[in-house]
Design a protein around this motif. Structure first.
Motif, PDB file in Angstrom:
ATOM      1  N   LEU A 121       0.837  -1.201   0.000  1.00  0.00           N
ATOM      2  CA  LEU A 121       0.000   0.000   0.000  1.00  0.00           C
ATOM      3  C   LEU A 121       0.873   1.252   0.000  1.00  0.00           C
ATOM      4  O   LEU A 121       0.642   2.180  -0.787  1.00  0.00           O
ATOM      5  N   LYS A 122       1.871   1.287   0.872  1.00  0.00           N
ATOM      6  CA  LYS A 122       2.771   2.433   0.914  1.00  0.00           C
ATOM      7  C   LYS A 122       3.485   2.610  -0.427  1.00  0.00           C
ATOM      8  O   LYS A 122       3.654   3.734  -0.910  1.00  0.00           O
ATOM      9  N   GLU A 123       3.917   1.492  -1.007  1.00  0.00           N
ATOM     10  CA  GLU A 123       4.609   1.561  -2.293  1.00  0.00           C
ATOM     11  C   GLU A 123       3.710   2.110  -3.393  1.00  0.00           C
ATOM     12  O   GLU A 123       4.179   2.832  -4.281  1.00  0.00           O
ATOM     13  N   GLN A 124       2.417   1.768  -3.332  1.00  0.00           N
ATOM     14  CA  GLN A 124       1.475   2.281  -4.326  1.00  0.00           C
ATOM     15  C   GLN A 124       1.370   3.798  -4.239  1.00  0.00           C
ATOM     16  O   GLN A 124       1.410   4.494  -5.261  1.00  0.00           O
ATOM     17  N   PHE A 125       1.266   4.326  -3.031  1.00  0.00           N
ATOM     18  CA  PHE A 125       1.166   5.772  -2.861  1.00  0.00           C
ATOM     19  C   PHE A 125       2.468   6.466  -3.258  1.00  0.00           C
ATOM     20  O   PHE A 125       2.447   7.557  -3.834  1.00  0.00           O
ATOM     21  N   GLU A 126       3.595   5.848  -2.942  1.00  0.00           N
ATOM     22  CA  GLU A 126       4.883   6.411  -3.346  1.00  0.00           C
ATOM     23  C   GLU A 126       5.014   6.435  -4.871  1.00  0.00           C
ATOM     24  O   GLU A 126       5.569   7.378  -5.441  1.00  0.00           O
ATOM     25  N   LYS A 127       4.478   5.394  -5.507  1.00  0.00           N
ATOM     26  CA  LYS A 127       4.507   5.323  -6.963  1.00  0.00           C
ATOM     27  C   LYS A 127       3.702   6.470  -7.567  1.00  0.00           C
ATOM     28  O   LYS A 127       4.118   7.091  -8.552  1.00  0.00           O
ATOM     29  N   TYR A 128       2.552   6.764  -6.983  1.00  0.00           N
ATOM     30  CA  TYR A 128       1.746   7.872  -7.462  1.00  0.00           C
ATOM     31  C   TYR A 128       2.491   9.197  -7.299  1.00  0.00           C
ATOM     32  O   TYR A 128       2.449  10.060  -8.186  1.00  0.00           O
ATOM     33  N   GLN A 129       3.144   9.373  -6.155  1.00  0.00           N
ATOM     34  CA  GLN A 129       3.875  10.614  -5.921  1.00  0.00           C
ATOM     35  C   GLN A 129       4.956  10.827  -6.978  1.00  0.00           C
ATOM     36  O   GLN A 129       5.134  11.937  -7.480  1.00  0.00           O
ATOM     37  N   ASN A 130       5.659   9.752  -7.301  1.00  0.00           N
ATOM     38  CA  ASN A 130       6.743   9.851  -8.279  1.00  0.00           C
ATOM     39  C   ASN A 130       6.203   9.996  -9.707  1.00  0.00           C
ATOM     40  O   ASN A 130       6.729  10.792 -10.503  1.00  0.00           O
ATOM     41  N   ALA A 131       5.150   9.228 -10.025  1.00  0.00           N
ATOM     42  CA  ALA A 131       4.624   9.229 -11.391  1.00  0.00           C
ATOM     43  C   ALA A 131       3.963  10.549 -11.759  1.00  0.00           C
ATOM     44  O   ALA A 131       4.030  10.995 -12.916  1.00  0.00           O
ATOM     45  N   PHE A 132       3.321  11.182 -10.788  1.00  0.00           N
ATOM     46  CA  PHE A 132       2.548  12.393 -11.077  1.00  0.00           C
ATOM     47  C   PHE A 132       3.122  13.652 -10.435  1.00  0.00           C
ATOM     48  O   PHE A 132       2.498  14.709 -10.512  1.00  0.00           O
ATOM     49  N   ASP A 133       4.280  13.505  -9.777  1.00  0.00           N
ATOM     50  CA  ASP A 133       4.957  14.647  -9.167  1.00  0.00           C
ATOM     51  C   ASP A 133       4.030  15.396  -8.204  1.00  0.00           C
ATOM     52  O   ASP A 133       3.826  16.607  -8.316  1.00  0.00           O
ATOM     53  N   ILE A 134       3.446  14.641  -7.293  1.00  0.00           N
ATOM     54  CA  ILE A 134       2.581  15.237  -6.283  1.00  0.00           C
ATOM     55  C   ILE A 134       3.029  14.803  -4.892  1.00  0.00           C
ATOM     56  O   ILE A 134       3.741  13.806  -4.741  1.00  0.00           O
ATOM     57  N   LYS A 135       2.603  15.546  -3.893  1.00  0.00           N
ATOM     58  CA  LYS A 135       2.905  15.192  -2.508  1.00  0.00           C
ATOM     59  C   LYS A 135       1.806  14.285  -1.967  1.00  0.00           C
ATOM     60  O   LYS A 135       0.701  14.237  -2.511  1.00  0.00           O
ATOM     61  N   LYS A 136       2.101  13.594  -0.871  1.00  0.00           N
ATOM     62  CA  LYS A 136       1.152  12.611  -0.342  1.00  0.00           C
ATOM     63  C   LYS A 136      -0.144  13.247   0.144  1.00  0.00           C
ATOM     64  O   LYS A 136      -1.177  12.582   0.211  1.00  0.00           O
ATOM     65  N   ASN A 137      -0.112  14.542   0.463  1.00  0.00           N
ATOM     66  CA  ASN A 137      -1.353  15.185   0.913  1.00  0.00           C
ATOM     67  C   ASN A 137      -2.320  15.456  -0.232  1.00  0.00           C
ATOM     68  O   ASN A 137      -3.414  15.974  -0.032  1.00  0.00           O
ATOM     69  N   LYS A 138      -1.914  15.076  -1.459  1.00  0.00           N
ATOM     70  CA  LYS A 138      -2.790  15.192  -2.623  1.00  0.00           C
ATOM     71  C   LYS A 138      -3.397  13.841  -3.013  1.00  0.00           C
ATOM     72  O   LYS A 138      -4.080  13.744  -4.030  1.00  0.00           O
TER      73      LYS A 138
END
Length: 250
Positions: free
Chosen positions: A158-175
């Motif tokens: 689960l954490k890796e999925q959110f980290e992947k989104y942050q990297n793929a879309f250049d967003i912070k976790k609060n988004k």
């Protein structure tokens, strides 16, 4: 090949969901609470998915079409219509892939990702993320070879999925938001110290997301939205309105 009547019927069904989303968005921009409307719509989607109109002497069915994609469409269209009312020109992308990632909902403006929303109608299949007691239970089952994935591995994924989104879309976790209809599939009455807060706190610790980024529509841990029609029992939370406030006050 599907007949035109089936295709047109499906189009009409999708249009009815969109009409419901439009009406909900109208209420939101009129400063009305809308979580109860979302919960009512989810119940309607469950009712529409039950194939029981053909129960006959020699034919019976307990089949229910999954409604996850319909709920994703509903939420996406609610956000789309609110953004349209506010002349924001946001692009709402439903399950569209980019950079090898396809979140349930991704919202962008001028090519930049603003928010990602993951939707889980039922949270039963990720119980470990919400409950330390469930982690203990599944750890024993994993050690006995009764399940093929450890609960710790699920949390890491689960954490890796959110980290992947942050990297793929250049967003912070609060988004990144996670929206769940209710936690009834997580809750066990034998967990005497469990309540909506402990489940949420455990999720936030395991996901590493900010508090406001977990959106649970109903505070009723015993609700079954697939069958309960008495909306006085839905107990809508403030989470969805909080998410929209964050999104539309940027």
């Amino acid at each position: 090949m599907l007949t035109n009547s089936i295709i047109e019927t499906k189009k009409a069904y999708n249009a009815s969901i969109d009409q419901k989303a439009f009406e909900i968005a109208q209420k939101y921009v009129s400063d009305k609470k809308i979580t109860i409307e979302i919960l009512r719509a989810i119940n309607e989607l469950y009712q529409s998915a039950k194939l029981n109109d053909y129960d006959e002497v020699n034919f019976e069915s307990a089949y229910h079409n999954p409604i996850t994609s319909d709920v994703e469409f509903l939420i996406a269209r609610v956000i789309y219509h609110i953004a349209s009312f506010k002349d924001l020109y946001w692009k709402v992308l439903l399950r569209r892939q980019k950079n090898k990632c396809a979140p349930d909902i991704r919202i962008e403006h001028e090519g930049n990702t603003l928010f990602v929303i993951e939707i889980k109608v039922k949270a039963g299949w990720i119980q470990q993320i919400f409950s330390d007691k469930r982690v203990e239970h599944d750890k024993e089952r994993f050690e006995k070879g009764l399940i093929d994935k450890s609960p710790e591995r699920k949390i890491i994924e689960l954490k890796e999925q959110f980290e992947k989104y942050q990297n793929a879309f250049d967003i912070k976790k609060n988004k990144i938001f996670v929206l769940i209809a209710s936690l009834s599939n997580v809750h066990r009455k034998k967990y005497l110290d469990a309540n909506i807060k402990t489940y949420k706190d455990t999720f936030l610790r395991n996901s590493n997301l900010p508090e406001q980024n977990l959106v649970v529509l109903s505070d009723n841990l015993d609700i079954d939205l697939s069958s309960e029609k008495d909306d006085s029992l839905y107990r809508p939370s403030e989470d969805f309105e909080t998410m929209l406030k964050i999104m539309f006050s940027r």
